[in-house]
Scaffold this motif. Structure first.
Motif, PDB file in Angstrom:
ATOM      1  N   SER A  84       0.847  -1.200   0.111  1.00 10.86           N
ATOM      2  CA  SER A  84       0.052   0.019   0.110  1.00 10.86           C
ATOM      3  C   SER A  84       0.950   1.363   0.065  1.00 10.86           C
ATOM      4  O   SER A  84       0.385   2.422   0.028  1.00 10.86           O
ATOM      5  N   TYR A  85       2.006   1.224   0.204  1.00 14.82           N
ATOM      6  CA  TYR A  85       3.035   2.192   0.259  1.00 14.82           C
ATOM      7  C   TYR A  85       3.913   2.480  -1.232  1.00 14.82           C
ATOM      8  O   TYR A  85       4.462   1.625  -1.605  1.00 14.82           O
ATOM      9  N   ALA A  86       3.901   3.845  -1.590  1.00 16.14           N
ATOM     10  CA  ALA A  86       5.134   4.045  -2.549  1.00 16.14           C
ATOM     11  C   ALA A  86       6.424   3.963  -1.490  1.00 16.14           C
ATOM     12  O   ALA A  86       6.471   4.487  -0.605  1.00 16.14           O
ATOM     13  N   MET A  87       7.203   3.454  -2.693  1.00 10.67           N
ATOM     14  CA  MET A  87       8.394   3.325  -2.074  1.00 10.67           C
ATOM     15  C   MET A  87       9.659   4.252  -2.931  1.00 10.67           C
ATOM     16  O   MET A  87       9.562   4.543  -4.104  1.00 10.67           O
ATOM     17  N   ARG A  88      10.500   4.774  -2.014  1.00  9.94           N
ATOM     18  CA  ARG A  88      11.420   5.843  -2.624  1.00  9.94           C
ATOM     19  C   ARG A  88      12.856   5.464  -2.226  1.00  9.94           C
ATOM     20  O   ARG A  88      13.170   4.846  -1.157  1.00  9.94           O
ATOM     21  N   TRP A  89      13.867   5.639  -2.940  1.00  9.33           N
ATOM     22  CA  TRP A  89      15.487   5.584  -2.691  1.00  9.33           C
ATOM     23  C   TRP A  89      16.007   7.164  -2.738  1.00  9.33           C
ATOM     24  O   TRP A  89      15.672   7.914  -3.597  1.00  9.33           O
ATOM     25  N   TYR A  90      16.638   7.277  -1.395  1.00  8.27           N
ATOM     26  CA  TYR A  90      17.267   8.673  -1.432  1.00  8.27           C
ATOM     27  C   TYR A  90      18.803   8.219  -1.416  1.00  8.27           C
ATOM     28  O   TYR A  90      19.172   7.066  -1.092  1.00  8.27           O
ATOM     29  N   ARG A  91      19.672   9.256  -1.730  1.00  5.03           N
ATOM     30  CA  ARG A  91      20.936   9.364  -1.125  1.00  5.03           C
ATOM     31  C   ARG A  91      21.494  10.772  -0.662  1.00  5.03           C
ATOM     32  O   ARG A  91      20.860  11.760  -0.882  1.00  5.03           O
ATOM     33  N   GLN A  92      22.401  10.304  -0.038  1.00  4.97           N
ATOM     34  CA  GLN A  92      23.194  11.456   0.742  1.00  4.97           C
ATOM     35  C   GLN A  92      24.784  11.296   0.451  1.00  4.97           C
ATOM     36  O   GLN A  92      25.461  10.558   1.131  1.00  4.97           O
ATOM     37  N   PRO A  93      25.219  12.155  -0.712  1.00  3.10           N
ATOM     38  CA  PRO A  93      26.635  12.032  -0.762  1.00  3.10           C
ATOM     39  C   PRO A  93      27.229  12.732   0.494  1.00  3.10           C
ATOM     40  O   PRO A  93      26.832  13.351   1.046  1.00  3.10           O
ATOM     41  N   PRO A  94      28.577  12.466   0.635  1.00  2.24           N
ATOM     42  CA  PRO A  94      29.485  13.048   1.578  1.00  2.24           C
ATOM     43  C   PRO A  94      29.660  14.520   1.476  1.00  2.24           C
ATOM     44  O   PRO A  94      29.724  14.960   0.424  1.00  2.24           O
ATOM     45  N   GLY A  95      29.133  15.219   2.526  1.00  2.00           N
ATOM     46  CA  GLY A  95      29.169  16.660   2.724  1.00  2.00           C
ATOM     47  C   GLY A  95      28.055  17.335   1.785  1.00  2.00           C
ATOM     48  O   GLY A  95      27.929  18.403   1.634  1.00  2.00           O
ATOM     49  N   LYS A  96      26.980  16.725   1.397  1.00  2.00           N
ATOM     50  CA  LYS A  96      25.923  17.260   0.546  1.00  2.00           C
ATOM     51  C   LYS A  96      24.717  16.715   0.995  1.00  2.00           C
ATOM     52  O   LYS A  96      24.481  16.024   2.033  1.00  2.00           O
ATOM     53  N   GLU A  97      23.523  17.627   0.461  1.00  3.97           N
ATOM     54  CA  GLU A  97      22.244  17.353   0.846  1.00  3.97           C
ATOM     55  C   GLU A  97      21.705  16.015   0.364  1.00  3.97           C
ATOM     56  O   GLU A  97      22.123  15.229  -0.540  1.00  3.97           O
ATOM     57  N   ARG A  98      20.611  15.544   1.197  1.00  5.17           N
ATOM     58  CA  ARG A  98      20.069  14.141   0.534  1.00  5.17           C
ATOM     59  C   ARG A  98      19.305  14.539  -0.732  1.00  5.17           C
ATOM     60  O   ARG A  98      18.432  15.680  -0.860  1.00  5.17           O
ATOM     61  N   GLU A  99      18.950  13.722  -1.548  1.00  2.00           N
ATOM     62  CA  GLU A  99      18.468  13.897  -2.813  1.00  2.00           C
ATOM     63  C   GLU A  99      17.669  12.529  -3.027  1.00  2.00           C
ATOM     64  O   GLU A  99      18.186  11.547  -2.965  1.00  2.00           O
TER      65      GLU A  99
END
Length: 117
Positions: free
Chosen positions: A31-46
């Motif tokens: 029932s849930y949409a699923m997402r992948w995020y990533r956070q490079p070193p020293g940067k914002e999560r995207e």
């Protein structure tokens, strides 16, 4: 207890591939949409990729990964995947999965992906 557990990260050479998995438990995964995020070193999560529920007929990819990454889900296994091909050093990041639905958001702890020769 809700859990999102990522696995499959590691060290890979440029041009290589990895498949990340995120195993879910404690909620109605389909029932849930699923997402992948990533956070490079020293940067914002995207935001990297999104797959809708239940069948994943509508997907989203960040421009930086289009044509290289594929998100998929197996509702029978309560698992979402991220197939990553043609990896680049700039893909180095902590990758985190996320579940969104019914006004609720769950987060995993993340898995490290390092692309380096």
């Amino acid at each position: 207890q809700v859990q999102l557990v990522e696995s499959g990260g590691g060290l890979v050479q440029p041009g290589g591939s990895l498949r990340l998995s995120c195993a879910a438990s404690g909620f109605t995964f389909s029932s849930y949409a699923m997402r992948w995020y990533r956070q490079p070193p020293g940067k914002e999560r995207e935001l990297v990729a999104v797959i809708t529920s239940p069948g994943g007929s509508t997907n989203y990819y960040a421009d930086s990964v289009k044509g290289r990454f594929t998100i998929s889900r197996d509702n029978a296994k309560n698992t979402v995947y991220l197939q990553m091909n043609s990896l680049k050093p700039e893909d180095t990041a902590v990758y985190v999965c996320n579940a969104v639905g019914r006004g609720i958001t769950y987060w995993g702890q993340g898995t490290q992906v390092t692309v380096s020769s």
